[in-house]
Design an enzyme around this catalytic site. Sequence first.
Site, PDB file in Angstrom:
ATOM      1  N   GLY A  45      -1.644  -3.972   8.329  1.00  0.00           N
ATOM      2  CA  GLY A  45      -2.252  -2.891   8.983  1.00  0.00           C
ATOM      3  C   GLY A  45      -2.084  -3.240  10.565  1.00  0.00           C
ATOM      4  N   GLY A  46      -1.011  -4.117  11.165  1.00  0.00           N
ATOM      5  CA  GLY A  46      -1.054  -4.371  12.274  1.00  0.00           C
ATOM      6  C   GLY A  46      -1.614  -5.639  12.887  1.00  0.00           C
ATOM      7  N   HIS A  68       0.515   0.054  15.620  1.00  0.00           N
ATOM      8  CA  HIS A  68       1.251  -0.476  14.421  1.00  0.00           C
ATOM      9  C   HIS A  68       0.793   0.314  13.165  1.00  0.00           C
ATOM     10  CE1 HIS A  68       2.898  -3.896  16.384  1.00  0.00           C
ATOM     11  NE2 HIS A  68       1.736  -4.038  16.842  1.00  0.00           N
ATOM     12  N   GLU A 112      10.497  -1.475   3.206  1.00  0.00           N
ATOM     13  CA  GLU A 112      10.534  -1.160   4.642  1.00  0.00           C
ATOM     14  C   GLU A 112      11.702  -1.922   5.295  1.00  0.00           C
ATOM     15  OE1 GLU A 112       6.675  -1.181   6.304  1.00  0.00           O
ATOM     16  OE2 GLU A 112       5.708  -0.020   4.655  1.00  0.00           O
ATOM     17  N   ARG A 171       3.076  -0.477  -4.128  1.00  0.00           N
ATOM     18  CA  ARG A 171       2.238   0.531  -4.391  1.00  0.00           C
ATOM     19  C   ARG A 171       2.489   1.857  -3.831  1.00  0.00           C
ATOM     20  NH1 ARG A 171       0.378   1.709   0.721  1.00  0.00           N
ATOM     21  NH2 ARG A 171       0.155  -0.153   2.257  1.00  0.00           N
TER      22      ARG A 171
END
Length: 632
Positions: free
Chosen positions: A164-165, A235, A275, A297
Amino acid sequence: MIKSLLIANRGEIACRIIRTARAMGVRTVAVYADADAKALHVRMADDAVHIGQSPAAESYLVGERIIAAAKQTGAEAIHPGYGFLSENAAFAQAVIDAGLVWVGPKPASINAMGLKDAAKALMAEAGVPVTPGYMGEDQSDERLKAEADAIGYPVLIKAVAGGGGKGMRKVDAEGDFLSSLESCRREARASFGNDVVLIEKFILSPRHIEVQVFGDSQGNVVHLFERDCSLQRRHQKVIEEAPAPGMNEATREAICAAAVKAAQAVNYEGAGTIEFIADASEGLRADRTWFMEMNTRLQVEHPVTEEITGVDLVEWQLRVASGEPIPLRQEELSIDGHAMEVRLYAEDPASGFLPSTGRLDRLAFGDATRIETGVEEGGQVSPFYDPMIAKVVCHGEDREAAIDALIDSLADTEVWPVRTNAGFLVRALDAEDFRKADLDTSFIERHGDDLIPSGEADDAIWSVAAQIAAGDDQDELVGFRLNAPARHAVWLSHRGEGRLIDLAEAEAIAFEDDGDLLSAVDTTATAYADGDRVVVFSDGVGYAFDTAVRGSGQGSAADGAIFAPMPGKVIAVDVAEGDSVAEGQRLLVLEAMKMEHAMTAPFAGTVKSLTVAAGQQVEVESLLVEIEPDEG
C-alpha cells in the site's frame, strides 16, 4: 461444487462476489460491522452475521469471528475478497483447519510470496528476472548504504513486509540515504511490526505491468494477459487498463511466460497477480522488465481482465476451490478490445485530496460498461474503511474508444454532498500525454495542478444554477432597476460570492427537461434542487449554490467567509460573535475521517457571525464563521 459461501469482506468486492455466486446458485452469507448494518452487501446476501464494532481491527480483521459466522450459518467455504485477511496465511490455515473450504491459494504459497526479499530470491532461483538490488541478511546501516552506493542512485528502500505504498522511500543522493533509511524503518515498524528492508535500483521511467495468473489443484497454470497500472498517486493505483499500451507480442509472450513460471514455483492455486516493473524509456522490452512482487489474491482491477477475456474470475475461483480444473486452456484465451478502470474515491482533490465522508444524498453514475459499487443513494461513506465509492469500467474496440467512454461516464457522474475525484479522473484521462500512452508511475506527480479542478464555477455553471433555482416560478422572480424595465433575475451565492443572475441572459444556454433534473446541452452539465441549495454537476465536479430572491446585486463577504471543506463534526469553537481576531488565529476545529482540521482567520478583524457550535455536524461548504476585516 460449493453450495454455500461466506464472504469475509465488505463493500463493492463483497457485492461483486455475491453477484457471481448467485448466478451460480451458491447461497451467500455476508458479515458486517456496526457501520455496515444497512450496507448494500448485507442486503444482497442470503444471510448476514454481525461480527463486531466498526473499526476493522474489531470486526473484519478478527478471523475467529468470521469462522464462527461461517459455522453458525452452515457456510461451506470462505472467500476473503481483497484487503483485510485475504493474504493472511494464518487465517487461511485456520479456515482449512475448521473444515471449511478456503477460496484462495494454499497458505504455503501465501507465505512464500508474503515477504518481498524471500519472494525475489525464490523468483531469481526459478529463473524469473528480478530488479537489481540487495536483499541480504546484514541490515546494518553501513552495509545497506554500501550496497546502495554500489547500485547507484537513485535507489528505492522498501520494507520487505510492505504494501500500500508504506515503508518505501526513494533516495536520490548518497547524502540522503541514512535519514531516508531511518524514516522507512520507523514507518515499517509502525505499519507491519517488521523493519527489515531491501534496496532496489530505482527505475527512472517506470511502468507498472502486472500479469493475471490462475492455477488449479491439478497443476495447471494459465495467464490471462497483462494489465497496465502505471497511473498512481502516492503508490496507490488510480487508472488501470488492459492490455498494456505499447506492448508488442514478443514482450507479452516473455513476461506472461515469466509470470506462469513464477506461479508454478510456488504451486499456485486460484487467482493471483505477478507484478513487474518495466523501464519504459525505450518502450516496453522483455530485457528491461523485472519481477517486483506477487499478490496472492484477487486484485481490485480484475474487471479489466474480465472485460478483455470474457472470463468471470470469481466463478473460476469458486470452481477451482471446489476441486475443478481451470475451465479454459491457454490456447483458448485471447484479447478482445481494450478495457479501462478508474477508482472513484470520496475525496476532494481541490483540498489536497482530503477524505470526504457522510450521507450520499445524490448518487448517480453515467453510462459505463460496468459499475462495481458497494454503496447507493441515501447510504453512507464511512470514516472507518477505504473511501472508494465505485470502480467505473469501460470497454471499447480500442484504447481511444475506452478512454472516451470512461470520460463520458465520469462527466455524467453525480455525487453529493460527498466530494469525489471524478473531475480529477476526467482531466487525467483527457490529458494529451495519457491519450498518447506517454505514461509512467510519476505521470500524476509530473502533471500536478493541471489535473485538479479548481472547484470555482464559471459563468456557464452560474447560468445553469440560476435556471434550476428559478424553476417554475420565473414569472415571480422580478427585480427592479432604476430608470430601466423590470427584469427576471435570481440571486445565488457560491463559496462566498453573490450574484444576481439575469434569467434572460442565462437562457442563452439550451436545456432539456428530465424530471427534476435539467441537462444543459452546451455545458454538458446536470443539476438538481436540494431545498434552498442548487447543485450543478459538470465534468464530474459538483458546485453548490445557495438560493434567495434579492432586489440588488450585493453579495456576501467573500474573503472572510469560512466554509467547511468537507462533511464533519465541529469539536471546538474558540471565538464568539464580536470577538477581535488576529490573522492566522484558530477559530474552530473540524473533525473528519479521524483527522482534525483547524479553521483560521484569513486576516485580522472581527467575528461578524458564527453559525455553528461545538458538537454540531456540518455538510461540505456550510458557512461556519464570517470575519469582517479591520479598517485600514
